[in-house]
Design a protein around this motif. Structure first.
Motif, PDB file in Angstrom:
ATOM      1  N   VAL A   1       0.808  -1.141   0.073  1.00 47.33           N
ATOM      2  CA  VAL A   1       0.010  -0.005  -0.028  1.00 47.33           C
ATOM      3  C   VAL A   1       0.841   1.137  -0.143  1.00 47.33           C
ATOM      4  O   VAL A   1       1.750   1.466   0.861  1.00 47.33           O
ATOM      5  CB  VAL A   1      -1.101   0.048   1.160  1.00 47.33           C
ATOM      6  N   VAL A   2       0.776   2.070  -1.015  1.00 44.46           N
ATOM      7  CA  VAL A   2       1.458   3.270  -1.287  1.00 44.46           C
ATOM      8  C   VAL A   2       0.647   4.496  -0.443  1.00 44.46           C
ATOM      9  O   VAL A   2      -0.412   4.907  -1.145  1.00 44.46           O
ATOM     10  CB  VAL A   2       1.903   3.567  -2.585  1.00 44.46           C
ATOM     11  N   VAL A   3       1.046   4.994   0.489  1.00 46.74           N
ATOM     12  CA  VAL A   3       0.306   6.329   1.025  1.00 46.74           C
ATOM     13  C   VAL A   3       1.013   7.335   0.650  1.00 46.74           C
ATOM     14  O   VAL A   3       1.943   7.681   1.223  1.00 46.74           O
ATOM     15  CB  VAL A   3       0.142   6.072   2.574  1.00 46.74           C
TER      16      VAL A   3
ATOM     17  N   LEU B   1      -5.715   3.615   6.169  1.00 47.15           N
ATOM     18  CA  LEU B   1      -6.081   2.822   6.993  1.00 47.15           C
ATOM     19  C   LEU B   1      -6.981   1.665   6.757  1.00 47.15           C
ATOM     20  O   LEU B   1      -6.986   0.618   7.283  1.00 47.15           O
ATOM     21  CB  LEU B   1      -6.611   3.655   8.354  1.00 47.15           C
ATOM     22  N   THR B   2      -8.249   2.300   6.181  1.00 42.85           N
ATOM     23  CA  THR B   2      -9.258   1.379   5.716  1.00 42.85           C
ATOM     24  C   THR B   2      -8.711   0.335   4.800  1.00 42.85           C
ATOM     25  O   THR B   2      -8.779  -0.929   5.101  1.00 42.85           O
ATOM     26  CB  THR B   2     -10.097   2.063   4.891  1.00 42.85           C
ATOM     27  N   VAL B   3      -7.823   0.463   3.975  1.00 44.30           N
ATOM     28  CA  VAL B   3      -7.037  -0.259   2.882  1.00 44.30           C
ATOM     29  C   VAL B   3      -6.228  -1.391   3.729  1.00 44.30           C
ATOM     30  O   VAL B   3      -6.244  -2.591   3.329  1.00 44.30           O
ATOM     31  CB  VAL B   3      -6.540   0.398   1.888  1.00 44.30           C
TER      32      VAL B   3
ATOM     33  N   THR C   1      -1.743  -0.788  -4.016  1.00 45.44           N
ATOM     34  CA  THR C   1      -2.812  -0.002  -4.159  1.00 45.44           C
ATOM     35  C   THR C   1      -2.408   1.190  -3.483  1.00 45.44           C
ATOM     36  O   THR C   1      -1.586   1.139  -2.625  1.00 45.44           O
ATOM     37  CB  THR C   1      -3.975  -0.837  -3.096  1.00 45.44           C
ATOM     38  N   VAL C   2      -2.922   2.255  -4.009  1.00 45.70           N
ATOM     39  CA  VAL C   2      -2.283   3.869  -3.767  1.00 45.70           C
ATOM     40  C   VAL C   2      -3.647   4.282  -2.805  1.00 45.70           C
ATOM     41  O   VAL C   2      -4.672   4.463  -3.392  1.00 45.70           O
ATOM     42  CB  VAL C   2      -2.074   4.524  -4.988  1.00 45.70           C
ATOM     43  N   ALA C   3      -3.201   5.007  -1.776  1.00 42.45           N
ATOM     44  CA  ALA C   3      -4.245   5.654  -0.904  1.00 42.45           C
ATOM     45  C   ALA C   3      -3.467   6.951  -0.755  1.00 42.45           C
ATOM     46  O   ALA C   3      -2.317   7.289  -0.546  1.00 42.45           O
ATOM     47  CB  ALA C   3      -4.202   4.998   0.720  1.00 42.45           C
TER      48      ALA C   3
END
Length: 255
Positions: free
Chosen positions: A8-10, A41-43, A32-34
Motif C-alpha cells: 500500500v502506497v500512502v 487505514l481502511t485499505v 494499492t495507492v491511498a
C-alpha cells in the motif's frame, strides 16, 4: 499470481505515488495507492499488506498517527518516505514503528535497495511454527541457548524466539519487530561487544550501510526504555550497555 506480495502506497502527491507504485509493481507487488490517512487505514486493515510506504504529511491524519494505527493491526514492513528532514522527525517515525525512513527527494534505486533489504529480514509470519513448549518453561541462565529450546535470556529477562515474546521479571514487553530482532541478536552473544555495523547487517540483513548508523542507536534507546523492570525508574538495570565508539553489549547479569 500465487502468494504475490502486496503493498500500500500512502502518498497524497499523485505523481510521487505513481512513481513508487510503478517501481513496486515492477518488483512484483500488487499495489494499492491511498492519498489520505483515512483511506490508507481502511485499505491496510482490509488487505494486511506485506509493505506500506508512508508519507508523513497527509491532508487529514498525520503520518505518525497512521503509522501508530498500522502497528496495531499488522507487522508489515513500513518505510516512511517524507519531506520532513529533521532528526526529531526521523526519531518519531522510528519510535512509532517504522522500519526505515527515506527523505524526499530520493532516488528510485535507493528505494528499491531498501525494500529489497527489508525483505531479506525474517518476518514473524514467515517463520516456522512455534515449537511445542515444555510444561513449565524455565528461563535460561547466563545468556546461553539450550539445545532444542526457543527460550533464551537469563533469570529476569526471557525471550521466546518462536512466539517472539519478551518478558522482564514476568512482565510481557511489547516490542516492534526491529527491537525484538536487535535484542535477540545481542542476547545470543552475551558479553560480546557487537559493532553497530554488524547489527545493521544482521538485523536489517543488508551490506548497505547508510551515511549514519544512528538508526541503530534510536532503536536501542527505545528498547532499553521498554526493558526496564520498572519503566518509571531511569536508573534501573541496563541489560544493554553502550561501548563508546564501538557498539553494544548484552549484560546477562540480573538485578
Amino acid at each position: 499470481m500465487i502468494n504475490q506480495r502486496t503493498a500500500v502506497v500512502v502518498e497524497d502527491d499523485s505523481d510521487v505515488g505513481e512513481l513508487i507504485s510503478g517501481l513496486l509493481d515492477q518488483a512484483g507487488f500488487a499495489v494499492t495507492v491511498a492519498q489520505t490517512g483515512a483511506e490508507a487505514l481502511t485499505v491496510i486493515r482490509e488487505q494486511l499488506p506485506d509493505l506500506v510506504t508512508l508519507d508523513m504529511s497527509l491532508p487529514d491524519i498525520d503520518g505518525v498517527e497512521v503509522c501508530r494505527q498500522v502497528r496495531l493491526v499488522t507487522d508489515c514492513y513500513v518505510i516512511v518516505i517524507s519531506g520532513r528532514t529533521s532528526e526529531i522527525d526521523r526519531l518519531v517515525g522510528l519510535e512509532v514503528g517504522a522500519d526505515d525512513y527515506l527523505v524526499k527527494p530520493f532516488s528510485m534505486r535507493e528505494l528499491q535497495a531498501r525494500v529489497a533489504a527489508l525483505f531479506r529480514r525474517p518476518r514473524a509470519t514467515d517463520q516456522a511454527p512455534e515449537p511445542r513448549r515444555p510444561t513449565a518453561p524455565a528461563p535460561v541462565a547466563n545468556g546461553q541457548r539450550p539445545s532444542g529450546s526457543a527460550q533464551i535470556g537469563c533469570d529476569h529477562l526471557n525471550l521466546n524466539t518462536g512466539a517472539r515474546e519478551v518478558r522482564v521479571s514476568g512482565r510481557e514487553v511489547d516490542l516492534t519487530r526491529t527491537e525484538f530482532d536487535l535484542l535477540a541478536h545481542l542476547v545470543s552473544h552475551p558479553g560480546v561487544v557487537v559493532p553497530r555495523e554488524d547489527l545493521l547487517r544482521a538485523v536489517w540483513a543488508t551490506d548497505f550501510v547508510p551515511e549514519s548508523t544512528h538508526v541503530v542507536d534510536v532503536h536501542l534507546a527505545n528498547l532499553r526504555r521498554k526493558l526496564r523492570t520498572d519503566p518509571a525508574r531511569a536508573n534501573d538495570h541496563e541489560w544493554i550497555r553502550t561501548i563508546r565508539g564501538v557498539g553494544f553489549r548484552f549484560d546477562p547479569c540480573c538485578p
